[in-house]
Each structure stands twice: as C-alpha cells, then as structure tokens.
Motif scaffolding. Structure first.
Motif, short mmCIF file in Angstrom:
data_model
loop_
_atom_site.label_atom_id
_atom_site.label_comp_id
_atom_site.label_asym_id
_atom_site.label_seq_id
_atom_site.Cartn_x
_atom_site.Cartn_y
_atom_site.Cartn_z
N UNK A 280 -13.51 -8.14 -2.67
CA UNK A 280 -13.94 -8.96 -2.00
C UNK A 280 -13.87 -8.98 -0.62
N UNK A 281 -13.25 -7.59 -0.07
CA UNK A 281 -13.14 -7.61 1.43
C UNK A 281 -13.70 -6.05 1.46
N UNK A 282 -13.91 -5.83 2.90
CA UNK A 282 -14.38 -4.41 3.06
C UNK A 282 -13.26 -3.49 2.88
N UNK A 283 -12.11 -3.96 3.45
CA UNK A 283 -10.99 -3.05 3.38
C UNK A 283 -10.54 -2.60 1.85
N UNK A 284 -10.78 -3.99 0.98
CA UNK A 284 -10.50 -3.48 -0.35
C UNK A 284 -11.68 -2.46 -1.25
N UNK A 285 -12.75 -2.71 -0.53
CA UNK A 285 -13.96 -1.93 -1.22
C UNK A 285 -13.87 -0.43 -0.81
N UNK A 286 -12.89 -0.23 0.40
CA UNK A 286 -12.91 1.31 0.87
C UNK A 286 -11.39 1.77 0.10
N UNK A 287 -10.52 0.98 -0.20
CA UNK A 287 -9.32 1.12 -0.99
C UNK A 287 -9.83 1.71 -2.47
N UNK A 288 -10.49 0.43 -2.93
CA UNK A 288 -10.80 0.67 -4.48
C UNK A 288 -11.84 1.85 -4.74
N UNK A 289 -12.63 2.17 -3.51
CA UNK A 289 -13.72 3.32 -3.86
C UNK A 289 -13.02 4.50 -4.11
#
Lengths: 209, 511
Positions: free
Chosen positions: B369-378
């Motif tokens: 749900x956040x850009x930072x989260x997307x980077x981390x989870x990716x």
C-alpha cells in the motif's frame, strides 16, 4: 524603501525539497532536480542524513528518501519560505493556471502512448510520423503556455525557475529525436511536470483532491 | 434564421447542426422516454459567434422566446421567485471532446429564485445546496471559457438576473470550443476546427432533491466483457456532475434495483428500447427526482476488444443485426487484445474491484500500500502496488511493482502514463477501493498488505489470488465470430485472427 531582513539562505532546503517532490531518488537525480553539482548534492544529503532528515536506502544505485522528521521539517521550511517571500498569492494564481494546463498535458502524454484507430484505442506503434509530429507540435504549443506559468512562479519564488530549464531540456531532446523524453523516462517532460505539480501542492499545503 | 430549436420528437436537423447530445435527446423523445423539457442552440450560432466575436443578431430574442415556451410548458418562472424554473446548460458538439465547458447546473437560481425554491419545497438546505451547485459550475464554466488567460471567475460577477446568466453561459459554451485542450484534441484526432458546438438547455431535474433522488450512468451491457447485463454507477442524493467528476464514491448500478425498483425497471426498459433503436449496446446518463426517472443523454456504447466481439455476436443471435453486420461491427484492430494475456473468461475469479484498464497485461503479486513497502516486499517476490492515486513520490514503488492499481484517476492519469511507460499492467479509477494504512478495502472486504491479487490491465479487473490466465482466442464468442468470418471470405485456411476478420471485411465490402 527598506527591505525586510533577508533570512539566512537555507542551502539544504533545495535538496530536502527535491526528495519531497521527486520521491526516493539517486544522487544523480537530486543533482538533476536541483541543478547542483552531484558531489555538492551528495554532501548536502549526508549532512541532512546526520540530522536525521533523510535516509539512504541500499540499491543500485542507492536512493535517498525523506524520514518522517525530514518530511515535517521540509514542509515547515517551505511554508516559511513562501510566507517570508510574501508569495502565496502569486503562487496560488500560477497554480490555478497550471491546473488548467495539467489535463491537456496528460492528454498529450496519453496521445503519445496510445492512439485511436477506427474507434479502437491501441498502443501508438510510432509508425505514423505525421501523427507523432502532430503530438510533438501540440507539446511545443503547450510548453509555450507553460513557460508563462513557470515565469510567474520563478518571479514569485526563484527556485521554481529550475522547472523551466528542465522542461525545456526534455522537450528539446524529444524534438531532436530522443522521444523517450516526452513520457517514458525519469527526466521526461511528464515526470518533470508531475514534480512541478507535486511541488505546487506541497508549497501551498494543498491536498491533491 | 432560427438559432434555437425546441427539443421534441419532431425536432429536425442533423447532428452537425444540433450536436450529438441534442440528437440523442431527440431520439429519446421519439422513443417516448422521459426527457426534461428544453431547447438547443445550434452549431450555426456558435460558428457565427466564433467568426464575429459576439452572439449573432437575434439570438437574445430567440433565447427569450424559447425560455418563455419552457415556462409555459413547465408552469414555472425563470428567475422566480414563485415556482422558479432552473435549467442546465451543456455543450454538445457533434463529436464530444475534452476541454470544453461541461455543464452549468441549476442556472436561473438567482437569490430570489433560491428563496422561492426553498419556500416551494420547504427545504432550505436543498435550495442552498442547489444554489451552491449553480455558483460552482457557473464559475468553472466561465473559467473554462476564458481558458488559461483568466481563471479568476469571481462569484461576485455572477449576474443575479436569470436571462443574463443564460446568455453568459451560452457564450461560455461557444468560447470553450476554442479552449486549448479542445483544440489539441481536434488536432490529434483530425476534427475540423470550424464545426462549432451546440448548446443544450433543459429544465433541471434534481438528483439532490431528497433521499429518493440521485443520478447515474449506465451501459446496456457490460463494457468490460460485453455481457448482456446493465452496468454502471449510481449516486444517491446527488446531481449528475458528482458521478462524472469521480470526486464522490459511487455505488454499483444494481443497488438501484433494491432501493428504487421502479426507477430500475424504467431504466432497464429504456435501455432495451434504445438498444433496439441503435441496434447496438448503448450508454445513458440519468437522474431520478423523488422516484421519477429522467434521461439526460443517450448514445451508442462504442465497446472495444473482447466486449465488442461479444456484443456483435450476441446482437446477431438476438436477430437485432445480421451476421455480416456483426462482422463489420468489429474492427480487426479489436482483435489485437487476443495476443495479450488476460484472466481466463471462464475462470471462477473472485473479483475484488473493477476499474479502467490502463495498461494491458496480467500481473499477480502481493498487495503493497506504499511505495516504500513495494520496494521492500519486491525483494522477496512480485508486488501489486495499490494506491489512492500516485505522485512522483511513488515512482520507486511503481518501478518495483509488477502491477499497479489506483482508486482514482482515469486512463490519462499520472499513474496510467507511468504504467504504460514502464509496461506494467495497471488498473486505474477502481471506484469503491479505499487504502487505509496497511490494508485495502473494497466491496465490504478488508485485505491486509501481503494478500495475493491479480491485476488484468485489459478488463480492468482486480481479482483475489492467482486465477488462470489465457493468451489467444480462448473466447467462445470470438471463435464463433471468426467461423462466420471464414464463411464470409470462403477462406478456411489457418491465419491469425485479425487476418481472418480482415478477409471477411474485404469480401463483404466487395459484394
């Protein structure tokens, strides 16, 4: 006429603000956004990092992003800058003009990427040079109108002048054949425009909707 | 020479003269469907205005006469205060285009008329809401007309005289033909700059009148799939602009069936009749006031891709069109989608939410749900970034994500432009989707970050889990259409789908 006492120049603010408007970005992009030399940009980032306002995320290349404290400090310093320059009225007026142009710019980016043929919208495969040149011509026309808005903004707050240079560079490169500079790379007209949009919202303390 | 024509079943004139919107209203009149009384100012008047820089001689008098007719027909008084008549003023070119003035609502609500409306309805809050709607839309209209030159449309400058309000709104529509955004659209789409627009003026119906009022838009068939079931959005207690603006969360059309069964029945009946007239799927805009249904616009549906194929074959099955016409209704370009992966039409897909497909293709990943989260989870697997909308601050997240979903925005939003630049399957404008912290809510379900979803950037669907996907002509409707195509061309050899259809077109056109 006496001038109000000029506030001490805030050398770190352009770097701090760049991360607010452009997001998590590399040193090279901070340099491109601010116009600073990359080594100066990096040195400012390191100082801001020591103050706990920005943080460096590993990656290739590594990127810098605001911390919560950095976001708050940036908003406060940008608001102070706007008030001390007594520029709110002029920036607001320019923002209203920008918002008239914004949907047209997004139409143009979309027209560059997609193209209706026989009532069906498909990917623009860029085989029709005449169509592409029409889109480019409309970008140039819009850019002329955007330049007037940028000039008003730069007159109100000099740091906005940077957008004019970046938009002109993107359009110049696109016109010279590097068409990824319209909507397809991180220095594209579209992304510089989107950063300007974000900057105006942040500067005026507005929500997007 | 007549610049103004009343709208009725007998109104003559081509879409070139009356514009697309008024022509659609004349069709509705002829079908006996409920349309608010009104009149149209022709494109000829607009052309004269654009040529001379002022309204043509006689227009004022003709507007006054048309308003007088409208007052007689409705038993109301323009400008009030007793039983005030309020009207909507809308642009209506032969081809609709972005950038033109859209709608002034509730025009004629002078301060006196607003008092009159409050007295008549006994509902002061409603009357004030209507007056606010007028002031906001009038200011926006004048700003649009002034283009980039002057957007400070001052509310104090709004005349408190209904006839002068109307004259200014009509001129604003004319002037908005030259709005730069409209000009750009015409340049890109090869539409001549000298056509001009018509202006449609109609008695207001109030979607904000009470709890049994509202507005909506409806397709007679599902524009995503072509399925023969009405599809659209409704907003209870609001006027139509709120539906189109996307600023208010709408409800699925089918909720009308429960809350206003008579309106729903009337809508279904009308959609059938309009379909039979056009012999095609159709689109309508409607308002209901205190349970009474009115139509404000109708046109053919103009579906694309798989939906176009399904509608054409089913219209042939329903004998509304012949097989030859079904073939000609589908452009070979519609078949480009068959080589793009999509969620299998037969899959038992659990649809979380639907929006507009902005970049074709299918992506499966865990919700961030956040850009930072997307980077981390990716770092540990594919991610679907779900945002209310996107800004440059989300760019690193967009880059890290496999697929993108936004609650707001259309196919020309920032998110859509970036998704296409990056070639990532994307769905935008997924209305009803809310991002709250680290979870996503849609259709009454709340999903935490990390939930596996699949994005179909062709159909605009966001589906739970990882449904089966297909590439190629897996669609039963397409198979049938292509069999008809081979019969028409007499060529049954193996070729790709677009070639088979193009051969049929060539054979049919050569007959």
């Amino acid at each position: 006429m006496t001038q109000p006492e000029a506030p001490a120049p805030d050398a770190a603010l352009p770097v701090l603000h760049a991360l607010r408007c452009a997001g998590a970005v590399s040193v090279a992009r901070v340099a491109a956004v601010t116009g600073l030399d990359p080594s100066d940009a990096e040195s400012e980032l390191i100082d801001l990092g020591i103050d706990g306002l920005v943080t460096r995320l590993p990656g290739d290349p590594p990127v810098w992003s605001l911390t919560g404290a950095g976001r708050a400090a940036g908003a406060e310093r940008i608001a102070r800058e706007l008030e001390s320059a007594r520029a709110r009225g002029r920036v607001t007026a320019a923002y209203e003009r920008f918002m008239v142009l914004n949907p047209e710019l997004l139409d143009l980016c979309t027209a560059w990427q997609l193209r209706p043929v026989d009532g069906v919208t498909g990917v623009n495969d860029h085989t029709d040079a005449e169509y592409d040149s029409r889109v480019l011509a409309r970008f140039a026309d819009l850019d002329g109108r955007a330049a007037a808005v940028c000039a008003e903004l730069a007159a109100a707050l000099p740091r906005f002048g940077r957008y004019r240079a970046r938009l002109a560079e993107a359009l110049g490169r696109a016109a010279a054949g590097e068409t990824a500079y319209l909507a397809d790379n991180t220095a594209s007209y579209h992304l510089v425009w989107a950063e300007l949009h974000e900057d105006l919202l942040v500067t005026l303390g507005r929500e997007r909707w | 020479m007549g610049w103004v024509r009343p709208l009725s079943a007998r109104t003559g004139g081509t879409a070139g003269t009356l514009g697309g919107k008024a022509s659609g209203l004349v069709v509705l009149h002829r079908l006996g469907l409920p349309v608010p009384a009104g009149f149209v100012v022709t494109t000829g008047a607009c052309r004269a205005f654009l040529r001379d820089g002022r309204p043509p001689a006689g227009l004022d008098e003709q507007l006054a006469a048309a308003v007088a007719d409208l007052e007689r027909a409705t038993g109301r008084t323009f400008g009030g205060p007793h039983r005030p008549l309020a009207v909507s003023v809308r642009s209506g070119a032969e081809v609709s285009m972005p950038g033109m003035m859209s709608t002034v609502l509730n025009l004629g609500l002078t301060t006196g008329a607003t008092e009159g409306l409050a007295a008549e309805t006994g509902d002061r809050a409603f009357a004030r809401d209507a007056r606010r709607g007028f002031l906001a839309s009038f200011a926006e209209a004048l700003a649009a007309a002034a283009g980039a030159a002057d957007v400070d449309a001052d509310v104090d400058a709004v005349p408190d005289d209904a006839a002068r309000q109307l004259a200014r709104a009509v001129e604003a529509v004319f002037a908005s033909w030259e709005a730069p955004r409209a000009r750009t659209y015409r340049e890109l789409n090869g539409i001549p700059h000298d056509l001009g627009t018509a202006v449609v003026v109609q008695q207001m119906v109030f979607g904000n009148r009470d709890g049994r009022s509202g507005s909506g838009v409806a397709f007679s068939r599902d524009p995503g799939t072509g399925e023969d079931t009405p599809f659209g959005e409704v907003l209870f207690g609001h006027q139509g602009e709120a539906v189109v603006s996307g600023r208010t969360t709408t409800r699925p059309l089918r909720e009308l069936a429960e809350r206003e069964p008579e309106v729903w029945a009337g809508l279904r009946d009308a959609l059938r009749r309009i379909e039979a007239h056009h012999r095609d799927a159709c689109y309508v805009e409607f308002t209901f006031q205190s349970g009474e249904l009115w139509f404000l616009q109708a046109r053919p549906g103009r579906f694309a891709g798989a939906a176009a194929v399904r509608v054409a074959t089913e219209l042939a099955d329903q004998r509304l069109i012949g097989r030859d016409e079904a073939l000609l209704r589908v452009s070979p370009l519609h078949l480009r989608h068959v080589r793009t992966p999509r969620i299998a039409p037969t899959a038992e897909a659990d649809v979380l939410v639907r929006g507009t497909g902005a970049c074709p293709g299918v992506a499966t990943g865990r919700i961030a749900t956040t850009a930072d989260g997307a980077v981390r989870m990716a770092r540990t697997g594919p991610v679907v970034l779900v945002r209310p909308e996107t800004s440059p601050g989300d760019l690193h997240g967009l880059a890290a994500a496999a697929g993108i979903v936004t609650a707001r925005g259309g196919p020309a939003s920032h998110a859509a432009v970036v998704a296409r630049a990056m070639g990532k399957p994307a769905v935008v404008g997924a209305t009803g989707l809310a991002v709250d912290g680290a979870s996503v809510t849609a259709g009454g379900r709340t999903l935490p970050e990390g939930t596996l979803v699949t994005v179909d950037g062709t159909s605009g669907e966001v589906v739970l889990g990882s449904p089966r996907t297909v590439t190629g002509a897996a669609d039963a409707h397409l198979h049938r259409l292509l069999a008809w195509a081979d019969d028409a061309s007499g060529d049954h050899s193996a070729r790709d789908e677009a070639q088979r259809l193009a051969a049929a077109h060539a054979a049919l056109r050569g007959r």
